[in-house]
Design a protein around this motif. Sequence first.
Motif, PDB file in Angstrom:
ATOM      1  N   PRO A   1      17.160  27.383  27.244  1.00  0.00           N
ATOM      2  CA  PRO A   1      17.829  27.798  26.003  1.00  0.00           C
ATOM      3  C   PRO A   1      18.361  29.411  26.072  1.00  0.00           C
ATOM      4  O   PRO A   1      18.574  30.028  25.259  1.00  0.00           O
TER       5      PRO A   1
ATOM      6  N   VAL B   1      22.870  29.304  29.220  1.00  0.00           N
ATOM      7  CA  VAL B   1      22.315  28.434  28.583  1.00  0.00           C
ATOM      8  C   VAL B   1      22.685  26.838  28.783  1.00  0.00           C
ATOM      9  O   VAL B   1      23.943  26.821  28.886  1.00  0.00           O
TER      10      VAL B   1
ATOM     11  N   ARG C   1      13.041  11.717  26.260  1.00  0.00           N
ATOM     12  CA  ARG C   1      13.506  12.771  25.387  1.00  0.00           C
ATOM     13  C   ARG C   1      12.304  13.551  24.892  1.00  0.00           C
ATOM     14  O   ARG C   1      12.161  14.669  24.856  1.00  0.00           O
TER      15      ARG C   1
ATOM     16  N   ASP D   1      10.101  17.828  25.673  1.00  0.00           N
ATOM     17  CA  ASP D   1       9.573  18.908  24.759  1.00  0.00           C
ATOM     18  C   ASP D   1       8.251  19.211  25.335  1.00  0.00           C
ATOM     19  O   ASP D   1       8.016  20.254  24.871  1.00  0.00           O
TER      20      ASP D   1
ATOM     21  N   ASN E   1      24.217  37.574  23.442  1.00  0.00           N
ATOM     22  CA  ASN E   1      22.944  37.486  24.394  1.00  0.00           C
ATOM     23  C   ASN E   1      23.241  36.092  25.128  1.00  0.00           C
ATOM     24  O   ASN E   1      22.376  35.549  25.746  1.00  0.00           O
TER      25      ASN E   1
ATOM     26  N   GLN F   1      24.320  32.964  23.885  1.00  0.00           N
ATOM     27  CA  GLN F   1      23.965  31.745  23.290  1.00  0.00           C
ATOM     28  C   GLN F   1      25.476  31.275  22.924  1.00  0.00           C
ATOM     29  O   GLN F   1      26.313  32.068  22.302  1.00  0.00           O
ATOM     30  N   LEU F   2      25.624  30.051  22.967  1.00  0.00           N
ATOM     31  CA  LEU F   2      26.906  29.381  22.697  1.00  0.00           C
ATOM     32  C   LEU F   2      26.699  28.969  21.296  1.00  0.00           C
ATOM     33  O   LEU F   2      25.873  28.265  20.847  1.00  0.00           O
ATOM     34  N   VAL F   3      27.482  29.872  20.423  1.00  0.00           N
ATOM     35  CA  VAL F   3      27.164  29.644  19.033  1.00  0.00           C
ATOM     36  C   VAL F   3      28.354  28.575  18.669  1.00  0.00           C
ATOM     37  O   VAL F   3      28.016  28.342  17.374  1.00  0.00           O
ATOM     38  N   THR F   4      29.177  28.028  19.253  1.00  0.00           N
ATOM     39  CA  THR F   4      30.228  26.845  18.866  1.00  0.00           C
ATOM     40  C   THR F   4      29.544  25.713  19.639  1.00  0.00           C
ATOM     41  O   THR F   4      30.367  25.254  20.431  1.00  0.00           O
ATOM     42  N   GLY F   5      28.170  25.301  19.311  1.00  0.00           N
ATOM     43  CA  GLY F   5      27.910  24.291  20.115  1.00  0.00           C
ATOM     44  C   GLY F   5      27.833  22.844  19.602  1.00  0.00           C
ATOM     45  O   GLY F   5      27.247  22.011  20.109  1.00  0.00           O
TER      46      GLY F   5
ATOM     47  N   LEU G   1      18.257  20.223  11.676  1.00  0.00           N
ATOM     48  CA  LEU G   1      17.630  20.397  12.946  1.00  0.00           C
ATOM     49  C   LEU G   1      16.090  20.685  12.424  1.00  0.00           C
ATOM     50  O   LEU G   1      16.072  21.395  11.151  1.00  0.00           O
TER      51      LEU G   1
ATOM     52  N   ARG H   1      11.308  22.941  20.479  1.00  0.00           N
ATOM     53  CA  ARG H   1      12.271  22.021  20.864  1.00  0.00           C
ATOM     54  C   ARG H   1      13.723  22.149  20.609  1.00  0.00           C
ATOM     55  O   ARG H   1      14.626  21.835  21.093  1.00  0.00           O
TER      56      ARG H   1
ATOM     57  N   PHE I   1      14.590  28.902  20.559  1.00  0.00           N
ATOM     58  CA  PHE I   1      13.737  30.050  20.315  1.00  0.00           C
ATOM     59  C   PHE I   1      14.117  31.045  19.471  1.00  0.00           C
ATOM     60  O   PHE I   1      15.100  31.168  19.012  1.00  0.00           O
TER      61      PHE I   1
ATOM     62  N   LYS J   1      13.201  35.269  18.356  1.00  0.00           N
ATOM     63  CA  LYS J   1      12.265  36.747  18.569  1.00  0.00           C
ATOM     64  C   LYS J   1      12.830  37.360  17.428  1.00  0.00           C
ATOM     65  O   LYS J   1      13.907  37.545  16.954  1.00  0.00           O
TER      66      LYS J   1
ATOM     67  N   GLN K   1      16.680  37.574  16.723  1.00  0.00           N
ATOM     68  CA  GLN K   1      17.637  36.798  17.656  1.00  0.00           C
ATOM     69  C   GLN K   1      17.166  35.246  17.831  1.00  0.00           C
ATOM     70  O   GLN K   1      15.886  34.853  18.090  1.00  0.00           O
ATOM     71  N   VAL K   2      18.166  34.217  17.856  1.00  0.00           N
ATOM     72  CA  VAL K   2      17.882  32.841  18.060  1.00  0.00           C
ATOM     73  C   VAL K   2      18.421  32.416  19.261  1.00  0.00           C
ATOM     74  O   VAL K   2      19.698  32.812  19.569  1.00  0.00           O
ATOM     75  N   GLY K   3      17.980  31.217  19.855  1.00  0.00           N
ATOM     76  CA  GLY K   3      18.642  30.694  21.099  1.00  0.00           C
ATOM     77  C   GLY K   3      18.471  29.384  21.088  1.00  0.00           C
ATOM     78  O   GLY K   3      17.897  28.735  20.223  1.00  0.00           O
ATOM     79  N   GLY K   4      19.003  28.698  21.884  1.00  0.00           N
ATOM     80  CA  GLY K   4      19.018  27.465  22.223  1.00  0.00           C
ATOM     81  C   GLY K   4      19.767  26.510  21.321  1.00  0.00           C
ATOM     82  O   GLY K   4      20.627  26.953  20.745  1.00  0.00           O
TER      83      GLY K   4
ATOM     84  N   ALA L   1      20.892  28.143  18.148  1.00  0.00           N
ATOM     85  CA  ALA L   1      21.871  29.077  17.758  1.00  0.00           C
ATOM     86  C   ALA L   1      23.293  28.181  18.201  1.00  0.00           C
ATOM     87  O   ALA L   1      24.236  28.562  17.553  1.00  0.00           O
ATOM     88  N   ALA L   2      23.351  27.009  18.830  1.00  0.00           N
ATOM     89  CA  ALA L   2      24.444  26.613  19.177  1.00  0.00           C
ATOM     90  C   ALA L   2      24.863  25.527  17.817  1.00  0.00           C
ATOM     91  O   ALA L   2      26.031  25.380  17.809  1.00  0.00           O
TER      92      ALA L   2
ATOM     93  N   GLN M   1      24.212  28.115  13.759  1.00  0.00           N
ATOM     94  CA  GLN M   1      24.411  29.511  13.815  1.00  0.00           C
ATOM     95  C   GLN M   1      24.812  29.995  12.252  1.00  0.00           C
ATOM     96  O   GLN M   1      24.446  30.821  11.795  1.00  0.00           O
TER      97      GLN M   1
END
Lengths: 775, 148
Positions: free
Chosen positions: A49, A109, A125, A129, A689, A691-695, B55, B83, B86, B88, B115-118, B121-122, B125
């Motif tokens: 991530p 990521v 899956r 986790d 950072n 992070q792919l924000v258009t995911g 989510l 899962r 993350f 912060k 800050q968010v990720g994974g 974030a994808a 957002q």
Amino acid sequence: MATTTTKTETFVGKRIRRREDPRLITGTATYVEDIQMPGMHYAVILRSPHAAARIRSIDTKKAVSAPGVVCVFTGKDTKGVGAVPCGVAMPDLRVPQHTILATERVYFVGHPVAVVVARDRYLARDAADLIEVDYEVLPAVADPEKALAKGAPAVHPQWPDNVAFTYHQDGGNIDKAFAEADVVVKQRIVSQRLVPMAMETRGVVAEWRGADRQLNLYTSTQIPHLVRTIVAAMLGLEENRMRVIAPEVGGGFGSKLNVYAEEALMGYVSMKIQKPVKWIESRRENFTCTIHGRGHVDYYEVAAKRDGTILGIKLKLIQDVGAYHQLLTPLIPQLSVLMMPGLYNTQNIRGDIIGVFTNCVPTDAYRGAGRPEATHGIERMVDILAAELKMDPAEIRLKNFVTKDKFPYPTATGLMYDSGDYATPLKKALDLVGYVKLRQEQADLRKQGKYMGIGISTYGEICAIGPSPATPAGGWESATVKIEPSGKVTILTGACPHGQGEETTFAQIAADELGVGLDDILVIRGDTAVVQYGIGTFGSRATAVGGTALYYALQDLKAKIKKFGEMLLESDDVSLMIGQVIDNKSGKAKTFQEIAGAAYRALKLPPNTEPGLLATRFWEPPNFTFPFGAHIVVTDIDDETGQIKIRRYVAVDDCGNILNPLIVDGQVHGGVAQGLGQALWEQAVYDDNGQLVTGELTDYAVPRAQMMPWIESHHTCTPSPINPLGVKGVGEAGTIGCSPAVVNSVVDALSPLGVRHLDMPLTPEKIWKVVAKKN
Amino acid sequence: MKISGSYNLPVAPERAYQILQDPAILAQAMPGCESLEQIGPDEYRMKMKVLLAALSGQFEGKVRIADQAPPTSFRLIVEGSGRIGFLKGDGLLKLSPPDAGAAGLTVVSYEGDAQVGGTMAAVGQRLIDGTAKMMIRKFFDKLASLAG
């Protein structure tokens, strides 16, 4: 009993419906996901991530003991597997070790960290986790220009400047050209990162047959043979012990012109657990870990005389590489530099590429691969130059085109344009769109404060890739033609398609050469155990290179058929026509069935002739082909919403001879759709950072059917002298021609506001801001 | 992502400061909090469930309190992962009596970075901003109801 039909009708050049479509549109085709095997296991990949982190530890205990889980592998387990290779050799290329699972660090990521294997994909899956990875998060950089700045975080600690490679090309005398110029225009032009978005995501089924020492790998790829060679080497397996099958491939657009970690990883897993294993990429994974396209920041300078004559072009190209080189990553921007001059007669160029590592998924080939970026650049620059000189954008193009008496034309970048007539498609497009009238209408609308634009792009491209010295893995293609004992015709092609319709076009070629019906012909591809070695389908090469190999194999086979015909007819003067050999003197004939029967029964053979009817050719093209065309886009802009409406889309493409106009239309439509996607809507966005924000498809605006304009598709025909079919290639033309035409149109519409350039995508928000600020 | 705002708690600053560091109360007030246990001085382990549009997922993380200046300010450092990604965060909380000087009231103003990720974030957002604001308001509403 099966019979071979004889036909006087010909097929090449006709709108033959695609023979592969019934199974595709009825959902009965077999994709990787459709493959089921006894004892099948399922793999789920745990991905990082974080864009940059050190892995302190990975605890897989809970996951291993979860219900249904058979095993979990991490980078420690797969250390013996070879690295994911970069296929490009360059003097100063920095190639980071690209292991199939992360070992000490993660670099983007989506970076694969561990793989969970279970008897059920949902249990796998869930177990993923339960893996606990202790990451020490490190600073990341996602923007290539920021990555080049001093003090930027180093993507790979051993290369603190983040430079992956540099490339320089000079042609003519660029300094003299700029010194003699009356005018120099400069512009920074961005070709944003895009997600290739094949409808079928990637997927792999690996089946290790221990007793046979045989690995069968089913993978959704454009290049099954190259995958076999490379993955076998990565796994330390003899190449002939591996069979790669690309079943139906649901789109690739370059994203499957690659060898991915997961292909070797599934082979590794299957060999370890001695069972078949399946991994299907989720759409979210596809966004983060299948290659992206484009990712350029281009700095252009064009020098010209006051009359509009272009003297020279400079380009400084910053290529966002991502964290690794995939198969062809460093090659893609080189294609941009080769294509820099476009269709224009200038012998002075300077191209400089800086490839930059970022904490993002790697970039690589995406529909057009380097040529859309180059065409967008030069076509924007020509419009900017025209605006600077207050010239008409059509006029400045006509003034600078390489004229049709100059072919073959050597470019300043070292290419040899095969054939061309650039003014004809432009003039045709201008006529079709009613250019003169439109300009009058535009003047009237401007008086009313309305924004209407006319955008022209005249593109060229490099197709039929390509001569072997110019391609990393060989640029030839292969074909085998067999006439079975019953007279049926089987074609094996190395140009494994993923939507190009070769089962139809290749059958058309063979049907006309042999004089048989399409239904007598089967085209087989995508299985390395059946098809002789091949290169694959990309770079608009399948017909021009693979079709030519087929054409020559057919000539060999026809010669052999004739020999048997001569023997059976006891004549030395025979012709092959409509599925039979005819004695020109007596008029007596032998059908293919009779000839095939005799060739396989072999009771008697012609002199110096072996039994059977089979011919194989590997054809090496002497040059690329260079299709071209003109696209004109008329837009109306709603100044209250920033919405762009495409009123007309006129495409005049010259791809040489056309074997099947229906398939060519389809390629143009699909290409334009992806060009419009880049021009208007699509953009892969990483935050600071990494992070792919258009995911997901809610955030990444890939065009839908209802967003498409009506495309008026027309052609001119300038056959290529490079191959006997006279074809050039059309797979990427729509994309290449499209984006500059759209942007030129919108900039033209907004030019009364002083707008000179806008970067893609031209979202309503972006346009509205421009209009609102100026009003 | 920048987060800032303020909330009026119906208790005096001393009491506000106290409840803002009381694991039992915080665990009840935090939306989705499943457990909050102290693992060291000013350090807590937290489990919470986060819902973000389509989510949802459990987060495990740590909460740390630093730069304590009772009863006027402290810093909150949150780190969690699960899962769906993350998060912060690092924020400064300031407690002060209202300008009007009303007794038994505290203005809690907060300012920080998250800050968010994974996957979060994808995929989420566009919704993170609104969801964060909503969670903060729910938190203070609940805290106010528990404070009395």
